[in-house]
Scaffold this active site. Structure first.
Site, PDB file in Angstrom:
ATOM      1  N   ASP A  65      -2.629  -8.405  -7.462  1.00  0.00           N
ATOM      2  CA  ASP A  65      -2.147  -9.073  -6.247  1.00  0.00           C
ATOM      3  C   ASP A  65      -3.020 -10.271  -5.891  1.00  0.00           C
ATOM      4  OD1 ASP A  65      -4.272  -7.440  -5.522  1.00  0.00           O
ATOM      5  OD2 ASP A  65      -3.520  -7.095  -3.512  1.00  0.00           O
ATOM      6  N   HIS A  81       0.815  -1.210   0.000  1.00  0.00           N
ATOM      7  CA  HIS A  81       0.000   0.000   0.000  1.00  0.00           C
ATOM      8  C   HIS A  81       0.852   1.264   0.000  1.00  0.00           C
ATOM      9  CE1 HIS A  81      -3.288  -2.777   1.736  1.00  0.00           C
ATOM     10  NE2 HIS A  81      -3.356  -2.714   0.417  1.00  0.00           N
ATOM     11  N   ASP A 106     -13.599 -12.579 -12.240  1.00  0.00           N
ATOM     12  CA  ASP A 106     -12.178 -12.890 -12.279  1.00  0.00           C
ATOM     13  C   ASP A 106     -11.431 -11.730 -12.926  1.00  0.00           C
ATOM     14  OD1 ASP A 106      -9.647 -13.953 -12.543  1.00  0.00           O
ATOM     15  OD2 ASP A 106     -10.196 -15.394 -14.098  1.00  0.00           O
ATOM     16  N   GLY A 107     -10.582 -11.070 -12.153  1.00  0.00           N
ATOM     17  CA  GLY A 107      -9.862  -9.914 -12.670  1.00  0.00           C
ATOM     18  C   GLY A 107      -8.874 -10.253 -13.766  1.00  0.00           C
ATOM     19  N   SER A 160      -6.458  -2.189  -0.633  1.00  0.00           N
ATOM     20  CA  SER A 160      -5.944  -1.424  -1.777  1.00  0.00           C
ATOM     21  C   SER A 160      -6.981  -0.496  -2.408  1.00  0.00           C
ATOM     22  CB  SER A 160      -5.399  -2.386  -2.835  1.00  0.00           C
ATOM     23  OG  SER A 160      -4.403  -3.213  -2.291  1.00  0.00           O
ATOM     24  N   HIS A 195      -7.702  -7.894  -7.983  1.00  0.00           N
ATOM     25  CA  HIS A 195      -8.064  -8.729  -6.832  1.00  0.00           C
ATOM     26  C   HIS A 195      -8.284  -7.792  -5.637  1.00  0.00           C
ATOM     27  CE1 HIS A 195      -6.025 -11.458  -9.588  1.00  0.00           C
ATOM     28  NE2 HIS A 195      -6.687 -12.445  -9.013  1.00  0.00           N
ATOM     29  N   GLU A 221     -13.399  -8.510  -7.809  1.00  0.00           N
ATOM     30  CA  GLU A 221     -13.247  -9.442  -6.697  1.00  0.00           C
ATOM     31  C   GLU A 221     -14.148 -10.648  -6.947  1.00  0.00           C
ATOM     32  OE1 GLU A 221     -12.172 -11.721  -4.057  1.00  0.00           O
ATOM     33  OE2 GLU A 221     -11.077  -9.819  -4.215  1.00  0.00           O
TER      34      GLU A 221
END
Length: 281
Positions: free
Chosen positions: A165, A19, A144-145, A100, A42, A118
């Site tokens: 991530d 971060h 699904d990213g 994030s 994510h 997410e």
């Protein structure tokens, strides 16, 4: 695999590094008036309660954000990050930790946009709830990213930071990161892409930075923080890293100043050390 819940790890040493770097990247983008997008593949739940059953089980935040919370000698880059956490805890007691997307929402300007993915069914609901009434500029996808990002590249303003991530519980995530970035760079070569990864004994973790160095970006920066010696049994995470494609030219010098200090603050044994390397464009 949808067993991973970031709430167990919220505010730990890996979150501090991730971060801190994320906010530094966003601050750099803020220097130009033109708007940009923040894309998170994510995103997690967005905000985490540190006294929840999840977070308090191992209390990983105690060796992360808690070590910085009460200090008045923070370097500027670290202070900027801690200030974002403090705004979520206005009474001065560390109870909540921003994920994030929340960090990004605090730094982005009025015309900048958030595009958040997410897949976990519970965390995606929490993410929507945590952003309800908070930000009209956020578009949240319970998808699904890795696949969903294709719909947003190139972004309309032709400026973006993408944070990748995944939990890496599924070992295929390591290759998915590489494949996704290859495709993303073809679609949007000038974007900034920031990859978080865990430092583990496993081969996939050790090889990921080397694979990322070979991608066709204009330049890269790699920063990693090892907080302890690797366990003799080969289990557990002993640190984490951030690998940035097309990084700001200022970031290396900023991290060069703070990484020795941050390593000392978050060290868990004498094996603590950091890596900082780059290939300029």
């Amino acid at each position: 695999m949808l067993s991973y819940r970031h709430a167990f790890h919220a505010g730990n040493h890996a979150d501090v590094l991730k971060h801190l770097v994320e906010i530094a990247l966003l601050r750099y983008l803020n220097q130009k008036d033109k708007p940009y997008w923040y894309i998170d593949t994510h995103a997690g739940a967005g905000v985490y309660s540190l006294d929840s059953e999840y977070a308090s089980k191992n209390a990983e935040y105690e060796s992360g954000i808690a070590r910085l919370w009460g200090r008045d000698d923070l370097p500027a880059l670290v202070a900027d990050y801690v200030d974002v956490v403090r705004r979520l805890n206005p009474d001065g007691t560390l109870k909540l930790y921003p994920g994030s997307p929340y960090c990004a929402d605090q730094v982005l300007r009025e015309d900048d946009k958030l595009r958040l993915f997410e897949l976990h069914p519970t965390d995606s609901v929490h993410l929507i709830d945590n952003f309800r009434g908070r930000s009209k500029r956020a578009l949240i996808k319970a998808e699904d990213g890795f696949a969903g990002i294709k719909a947003f590249l190139p972004p309309a303003p032709r400026r973006a930071l993408t944070l990748i991530d995944p939990p890496y519980e599924d070992k295929r995530d390591y290759q998915r990161v590489v494949d996704m970035l290859k495709d993303s760079l073809e679609r949007f070569a000038t974007g900034t892409y920031a990859v978080w990864y865990p430092m583990l004994a496993r081969k996939d973790s050790k090889e990921l930075p080397e694979k990322l160095k070979k991608l066709p970006a204009k330049g890269w920066l790699h920063v990693a923080l090892q907080v302890q010696s690797p366990a003799q049994d080969g289990f557990g995470m002993h640190g984490s890293g951030m690998f940035i494609l097309n990084p700001p030219y200022t970031l290396h010098d900023e991290l060069k100043v703070i990484m020795p200090w941050l390593t000392q603050m978050l060290a868990q044994d004498k094996g603590a050390k950091f890596i900082l390397e780059q290939q300029a464009s």
